[in-house]
Design a protein around this motif. Structure first.
Motif, PDB file in Angstrom:
ATOM      1  N   MET A 125       0.840  -1.401  -0.356  1.00 23.04           N
ATOM      2  CA  MET A 125       0.484  -0.051   0.117  1.00 23.04           C
ATOM      3  C   MET A 125       0.691   1.280   0.041  1.00 23.04           C
ATOM      4  O   MET A 125       0.209   3.024  -0.521  1.00 23.04           O
ATOM      5  CB  MET A 125      -1.162   0.270   0.859  1.00 23.04           C
ATOM      6  CG  MET A 125      -2.024  -0.844   1.078  1.00 23.04           C
ATOM      7  SD  MET A 125      -4.174  -0.714   2.533  1.00 23.04           S
ATOM      8  CE  MET A 125      -2.551  -1.081   3.502  1.00 23.04           C
ATOM      9  N   LEU A 126       2.000   0.900   0.985  1.00 25.72           N
ATOM     10  CA  LEU A 126       3.071   2.223   0.385  1.00 25.72           C
ATOM     11  C   LEU A 126       2.870   2.693  -0.849  1.00 25.72           C
ATOM     12  O   LEU A 126       3.114   3.658  -1.508  1.00 25.72           O
ATOM     13  CB  LEU A 126       4.513   1.945   1.274  1.00 25.72           C
ATOM     14  CG  LEU A 126       5.503   3.553   1.944  1.00 25.72           C
ATOM     15  CD1 LEU A 126       4.592   4.865   2.230  1.00 25.72           C
ATOM     16  CD2 LEU A 126       6.470   3.150   2.852  1.00 25.72           C
ATOM     17  N   ALA A 127       3.724   1.245  -1.343  1.00 24.80           N
ATOM     18  CA  ALA A 127       4.490   1.734  -2.917  1.00 24.80           C
ATOM     19  C   ALA A 127       2.915   1.740  -3.468  1.00 24.80           C
ATOM     20  O   ALA A 127       3.519   2.953  -4.746  1.00 24.80           O
ATOM     21  CB  ALA A 127       4.849  -0.128  -3.235  1.00 24.80           C
ATOM     22  N   VAL A 128       1.794   1.968  -3.676  1.00 21.02           N
ATOM     23  CA  VAL A 128       0.824   2.387  -4.200  1.00 21.02           C
ATOM     24  C   VAL A 128       0.601   3.946  -4.305  1.00 21.02           C
ATOM     25  O   VAL A 128       0.961   4.499  -4.867  1.00 21.02           O
ATOM     26  CB  VAL A 128      -0.375   1.656  -4.305  1.00 21.02           C
ATOM     27  CG1 VAL A 128      -1.779   2.108  -4.635  1.00 21.02           C
ATOM     28  CG2 VAL A 128      -0.206   0.625  -4.690  1.00 21.02           C
ATOM     29  N   GLN A 129       1.059   4.297  -3.028  1.00 19.92           N
ATOM     30  CA  GLN A 129       0.950   5.820  -2.605  1.00 19.92           C
ATOM     31  C   GLN A 129       1.983   6.228  -3.013  1.00 19.92           C
ATOM     32  O   GLN A 129       1.577   7.804  -3.408  1.00 19.92           O
ATOM     33  CB  GLN A 129       0.558   5.739  -1.312  1.00 19.92           C
ATOM     34  CG  GLN A 129      -0.975   5.160  -0.982  1.00 19.92           C
ATOM     35  CD  GLN A 129      -2.218   5.579  -1.553  1.00 19.92           C
ATOM     36  OE1 GLN A 129      -1.984   7.518  -1.883  1.00 19.92           O
ATOM     37  NE2 GLN A 129      -3.571   5.535  -0.832  1.00 19.92           N
ATOM     38  N   LEU A 130       3.633   5.667  -2.803  1.00 23.70           N
ATOM     39  CA  LEU A 130       4.503   6.596  -3.148  1.00 23.70           C
ATOM     40  C   LEU A 130       4.134   6.730  -5.229  1.00 23.70           C
ATOM     41  O   LEU A 130       4.239   7.372  -5.539  1.00 23.70           O
ATOM     42  CB  LEU A 130       5.455   5.942  -3.132  1.00 23.70           C
ATOM     43  CG  LEU A 130       5.568   6.033  -1.809  1.00 23.70           C
ATOM     44  CD1 LEU A 130       7.237   4.785  -1.227  1.00 23.70           C
ATOM     45  CD2 LEU A 130       6.055   7.077  -1.951  1.00 23.70           C
ATOM     46  N   LEU A 131       3.768   5.663  -5.743  1.00 23.41           N
ATOM     47  CA  LEU A 131       3.720   5.523  -7.568  1.00 23.41           C
ATOM     48  C   LEU A 131       2.221   6.428  -7.598  1.00 23.41           C
ATOM     49  O   LEU A 131       3.105   7.797  -8.583  1.00 23.41           O
ATOM     50  CB  LEU A 131       3.052   4.505  -7.459  1.00 23.41           C
ATOM     51  CG  LEU A 131       4.365   3.442  -7.224  1.00 23.41           C
ATOM     52  CD1 LEU A 131       3.464   1.701  -8.004  1.00 23.41           C
ATOM     53  CD2 LEU A 131       5.124   3.336  -8.938  1.00 23.41           C
ATOM     54  N   ARG A 132       1.387   6.557  -6.425  1.00 26.39           N
ATOM     55  CA  ARG A 132       0.740   7.758  -7.358  1.00 26.39           C
ATOM     56  C   ARG A 132       0.950   9.768  -6.705  1.00 26.39           C
ATOM     57  O   ARG A 132       0.551  10.687  -7.162  1.00 26.39           O
ATOM     58  CB  ARG A 132      -1.120   7.957  -6.515  1.00 26.39           C
ATOM     59  CG  ARG A 132      -1.540   6.073  -6.754  1.00 26.39           C
ATOM     60  CD  ARG A 132      -2.892   6.221  -5.916  1.00 26.39           C
ATOM     61  NE  ARG A 132      -3.241   4.583  -6.387  1.00 26.39           N
ATOM     62  CZ  ARG A 132      -4.288   4.385  -5.369  1.00 26.39           C
ATOM     63  NH1 ARG A 132      -5.067   5.066  -4.490  1.00 26.39           N
ATOM     64  NH2 ARG A 132      -4.648   3.671  -6.216  1.00 26.39           N
ATOM     65  N   GLN A 133       2.036   9.935  -6.046  1.00 25.18           N
ATOM     66  CA  GLN A 133       2.701  11.367  -6.164  1.00 25.18           C
ATOM     67  C   GLN A 133       3.549  11.818  -7.554  1.00 25.18           C
ATOM     68  O   GLN A 133       3.841  10.872  -8.370  1.00 25.18           O
ATOM     69  CB  GLN A 133       3.516  10.864  -4.687  1.00 25.18           C
ATOM     70  CG  GLN A 133       3.604  10.566  -3.630  1.00 25.18           C
ATOM     71  CD  GLN A 133       2.067  11.517  -3.117  1.00 25.18           C
ATOM     72  OE1 GLN A 133       1.819  13.121  -3.117  1.00 25.18           O
ATOM     73  NE2 GLN A 133       1.126  10.962  -2.877  1.00 25.18           N
ATOM     74  N   PRO A 134       3.271  13.177  -7.459  1.00 24.45           N
ATOM     75  CA  PRO A 134       3.948  13.341  -9.009  1.00 24.45           C
ATOM     76  C   PRO A 134       5.276  13.165  -8.716  1.00 24.45           C
ATOM     77  O   PRO A 134       5.953  12.947  -7.875  1.00 24.45           O
ATOM     78  CB  PRO A 134       3.327  15.140  -8.553  1.00 24.45           C
ATOM     79  CG  PRO A 134       2.570  15.154  -7.281  1.00 24.45           C
ATOM     80  CD  PRO A 134       2.662  14.277  -6.681  1.00 24.45           C
ATOM     81  N   GLY A 135       6.208  12.832 -10.043  1.00 27.19           N
ATOM     82  CA  GLY A 135       7.369  13.332  -9.350  1.00 27.19           C
ATOM     83  C   GLY A 135       8.181  12.282 -10.213  1.00 27.19           C
ATOM     84  O   GLY A 135       6.985  10.850 -10.400  1.00 27.19           O
ATOM     85  N   GLN A 136       9.714  11.295 -10.191  1.00 25.73           N
ATOM     86  CA  GLN A 136       9.554  10.395 -10.795  1.00 25.73           C
ATOM     87  C   GLN A 136      10.730   9.759  -9.705  1.00 25.73           C
ATOM     88  O   GLN A 136      11.846  10.263  -9.211  1.00 25.73           O
ATOM     89  CB  GLN A 136      10.237  10.415 -11.941  1.00 25.73           C
ATOM     90  CG  GLN A 136      10.989   9.266 -12.836  1.00 25.73           C
ATOM     91  CD  GLN A 136      11.970   9.713 -13.995  1.00 25.73           C
ATOM     92  OE1 GLN A 136      11.176  10.343 -14.692  1.00 25.73           O
ATOM     93  NE2 GLN A 136      11.822   8.402 -14.378  1.00 25.73           N
ATOM     94  N   ARG A 137      10.725   8.871  -9.097  1.00 24.09           N
ATOM     95  CA  ARG A 137      11.477   8.359  -8.175  1.00 24.09           C
ATOM     96  C   ARG A 137      11.621   6.392  -7.811  1.00 24.09           C
ATOM     97  O   ARG A 137      10.847   5.901  -8.686  1.00 24.09           O
ATOM     98  CB  ARG A 137      11.061   8.066  -6.538  1.00 24.09           C
ATOM     99  CG  ARG A 137       9.876   7.844  -6.455  1.00 24.09           C
ATOM    100  CD  ARG A 137       9.135   8.884  -4.806  1.00 24.09           C
ATOM    101  NE  ARG A 137       8.858  10.431  -5.080  1.00 24.09           N
ATOM    102  CZ  ARG A 137       7.949  11.050  -5.774  1.00 24.09           C
ATOM    103  NH1 ARG A 137       6.919  10.568  -6.181  1.00 24.09           N
ATOM    104  NH2 ARG A 137       8.213  11.885  -5.999  1.00 24.09           N
ATOM    105  N   HIS A 138      12.441   5.666  -7.838  1.00 23.64           N
ATOM    106  CA  HIS A 138      12.986   4.817  -7.422  1.00 23.64           C
ATOM    107  C   HIS A 138      12.657   4.051  -6.192  1.00 23.64           C
ATOM    108  O   HIS A 138      13.628   4.494  -5.268  1.00 23.64           O
ATOM    109  CB  HIS A 138      14.205   4.098  -8.106  1.00 23.64           C
ATOM    110  CG  HIS A 138      14.151   2.933  -8.474  1.00 23.64           C
ATOM    111  ND1 HIS A 138      13.226   1.945  -9.639  1.00 23.64           N
ATOM    112  CD2 HIS A 138      15.716   2.267  -8.224  1.00 23.64           C
ATOM    113  CE1 HIS A 138      13.873   1.130  -8.884  1.00 23.64           C
ATOM    114  NE2 HIS A 138      15.001   0.908  -8.666  1.00 23.64           N
ATOM    115  N   ILE A 139      11.983   3.005  -5.865  1.00 23.45           N
ATOM    116  CA  ILE A 139      11.234   2.415  -4.516  1.00 23.45           C
ATOM    117  C   ILE A 139      11.960   0.677  -4.957  1.00 23.45           C
ATOM    118  O   ILE A 139      11.734   0.073  -5.509  1.00 23.45           O
ATOM    119  CB  ILE A 139       9.948   2.448  -4.293  1.00 23.45           C
ATOM    120  CG1 ILE A 139       9.359   4.014  -4.941  1.00 23.45           C
ATOM    121  CG2 ILE A 139       9.210   1.925  -3.370  1.00 23.45           C
ATOM    122  CD1 ILE A 139       8.126   4.145  -5.041  1.00 23.45           C
TER     123      ILE A 139
END
Length: 464
Positions: A21-35
Motif C-alpha cells: 500500500m505504501l508503494a501504491v501511494q508513492l507511485l501516485r505522487q507526482p515526480g519520478q523516483r525509484h522504490i
C-alpha cells in the motif's frame, strides 16, 4: 563476493499489505523516483495474512470495510464486482448477501492488492522493484540508510520504511521459547492437519481469530474429533454482523478520556441500542474511529489499565469472526466437539506420542496436565520486538536505532511514523507504518488504518 551497492529513493522493508500500500501511494505522487520493496516471498501484496490458499480462510471484515484506497471506501466492492463478474470466486454466491457485505477469502484479497499495485505501476513515472530477500541489518547516517540482506547484498536509500507487518506468534521465533511452537502445528497448514488422526483430540492455545482460522483448517482437513481450546479469559470472538449506523457519541463529547469513562459510556450506549431493538455492535462500531486519539492522549497508567482490564473484552467484541467461520465454531460447540476453558498456558511436557501441555485453570492454584494428539498455537501476534528472534529486530535494537513503543507494543515513533531511537531522537531517514506502530495508535493493523498511514507517509516522504 558482495555485489555493488544498489541505490534507491525509498527502501520499503516488507512487501506484504503494508509495504504494498505504501508503494501504491508513492507511485501516485507526482515526480519520478525509484522504490525498492524487500520481501522474501515470491509475491508482493500477500505477506503472512494474505498468503492463505484455502477459501475458508476469509477476511474478518466485509468488503465495504476493507478498501485499500483511503479515498474510496467502495474500492474493494467495485473490484470484487468485476472479479466475480469475470468468473472469479464462483463460491461467493453461497454467502447470499450483496457484494459489499461479502467476506472474501484472504487469498483473493491478496490478488486485489496485487492488481492495485500493478495498475499504479502502469500509470506512474516512478518505478517499484521487488528485491527478494530478508533484511538482516540496517544502518543510518545523516545522508542515507544502508540495508544488508541475507545474501550479503546491500541497498542504499534516501529513506527506509519498516513495513514489516505482523509477527504471528505461531510463526515467529521467540528469544525466550516456551517450546510451544516447536510442538505445535501451524494454524493455517491444512495439509499438515490431514496427518492428524481425524478422531483424536486437538489442543489449541488461544481463543482469538487465529483460533477461528485453526478450527476452519481442521474442518477442511477432515478432522472430526474433540477440540479443546484454552485461553486466559476463555472468551471467543463475537460474530461480525452488519448493524445500522449509530450516532458518533464520542465525536460529540471529548470529555470521555479514561478507560473507565469510555467503558461506562459504551455500555450505556449499547443498552440504549438494545432497548430500541438495534444491534449492540452499532454503537460499538462508532468507537473505532476514535481509538487512535483516545489511546494517544491516555497516560501510561490509563494505558496499562486498558490493557490489563479492558483489552480481552475489546478484542473479543471488536475483532470479530466472519459469519461462516463463526457458524462453524458455534456448530461444533453445539455438537459438544469444541470446548473452551479459561486457563493459563504454563508449558509443553515432553511426550513420546501426541503432546501434553501444562495449564492452570482460572480459579485454581494447581497446575494440571492435558494431553492430545496435536497442539496448535493460536496465541495471536507478538508485538514486543525484544522477543522476536529475527535478525532485523535484534540488530535494530542492538544498534540503538529503535526502542520499544508504549507498553513494549511495537516500536516508538512520532505521529508521522518517524522512528525514535534508543536516545529519544527522531530519525530523519527511518520510518515505520502499520503493526510496528501498535503502541502509538493501539489499532494499527486494520486495512483502513494502514491505508491511511500509507497515504500520509507517502506524502511526507515526497515532500521532505
Amino acid at each position: 563476493m558482495t555485489e555493488s551497492i544498489r541505490n534507491a529513493d525509498v527502501l520499503i522493508i516488507g512487501g506484504g499489505l503494508s509495504g504494498t500500500m505504501l508503494a501504491v501511494q508513492l507511485l501516485r505522487q507526482p515526480g519520478q523516483r525509484h522504490i525498492l520493496v524487500i520481501e522474501p516471498r515470491a509475491e508482493l501484496g500477500r505477506g503472512e495474512a494474505y498468503s492463505a490458499v484455502e477459501l475458508g480462510h476469509t477476511l474478518n471484515g466485509n468488503a465495504a470495510r476493507m478498501s485499500v484506497d483511503p479515498d474510496n471506501a467502495d474500492d474493494l466492492t467495485q473490484w470484487l464486482t468485476d472479479y466475480i463478474g469475470a468468473g472469479g470466486w464462483p463460491e461467493s454466491d453461497q454467502q447470499h448477501v450483496p457484494i459489499s457485505e461479502l467476506f472474501p477469502p484472504r487469498g483473493i484479497f491478496g490478488v486485489y492488492a496485487q492488481q492495485r499495485l500493478a495498475e499504479a505501476k502502469a500509470q506512474s513515472a516512478s518505478t517499484v522493484e521487488h528485491v527478494r530477500g530478508e533484511v538482516v541489518d540496517l544502518q543510518v547516517d545523516e545522508a542515507a540508510t544502508l540495508l544488508t540482506l541475507d545474501n550479503g547484498q546491500q541497498l542504499r536509500g534516501t529513506y527506509a520504511v519498516l513495513a514489516t507487518g505482523m509477527f504471528p506468534a505461531a510463526r515467529t521465533p521467540q528469544t525466550e521459547s516456551s517450546g510451544l511452537n516447536a510442538a505445535a502445528v501451524d494454524p493455517w497448514d491444512v495439509q499438515a492437519m490431514t496427518h492428524i488422526d481425524p478422531q483424536s483430540t486437538v489442543l489449541i492455545i488461544g481463543s482469538g481469530l487465529t483460533m477461528v482460522d485453526a478450527v476452519v483448517s481442521l474442518e477442511q482437513a477432515g478432522h472430526r474429533g474433540p477440540i479443546e481450546i484454552f485461553s486466559r479469559h476463555g472468551l471467543l470472538p463475537h460474530v461480525r454482523r452488519q448493524p445500522p449506523s449509530w450516532e458518533d457519541f464520542l465525536a460529540a463529547d471529548h470529555s470521555l478520556r479514561s478507560p473507565r469513562q469510555l467503558l461506562r459510556e459504551v455500555r450505556r450506549q449499547c443498552r440504549i441500542a438494545q432497548a430500541r431493538g438495534i444491534d449492540w455492535q452499532a454503537p460499538l462500531d462508532t468507537v473505532r474511529a476514535h481509538i487512535g486519539r483516545l489511546w494517544s492522549q491516555a497516560d501510561e497508567r490509563e494505558k496499562r489499565q486498558f490493557v490489563r482490564h479492558v483489552r480481552p473484552w475489546w478484542e473479543s467484541h471488536h475483532h470479530r469472526s466472519p459469519p461462516l467461520s463463526a457458524q462453524l465454531v458455534a456448530r461444533l460447540q453445539a455438537e459438544g466437539r469444541l470446548r473452551i476453558q479459561a486457563a493459563s498456558f504454563k508449558g509443553v511436557v515432553a511426550s513420546d506420542g501426541g503432546v501434553t501441555v501444562r495449564l492452570r485453570r482460572r480459579g485454581e492454584q494447581a497446575v494440571t496436565q492435558v494431553s492430545g494428539a496435536a497442539l496448535i498455537n493460536s496465541s495471536g501476534i507478538e508485538y514486543d520486538w525484544r522477543r522476536v528472534a529475527r535478525p532485523l529486530p535484534q540488530q535494530l535494537l542492538k544498534r540503538g536505532l529503535i526502542r520499544p513503543g508504549p507498553l513494549a507494543l511495537g516500536i516508538a515513533a512520532d505521529v508521522s511514523g518517524a522512528v525514535v531511537d534508543a536516545e529519544g531522537d527522531v530519525s530523519l531517514r527511518l520510518f515505520a507504518m502499520g503493526p510496528p506502530l501498535r503502541g502509538m495508535w493501539w489499532e494499527s493493523t486494520a486495512v483502513t488504518d494502514v491505508a491511511l498511514q500509507a497515504k500520509a507517509l507517502a506524502l511526507k516522504l515526497t515532500k521532505i
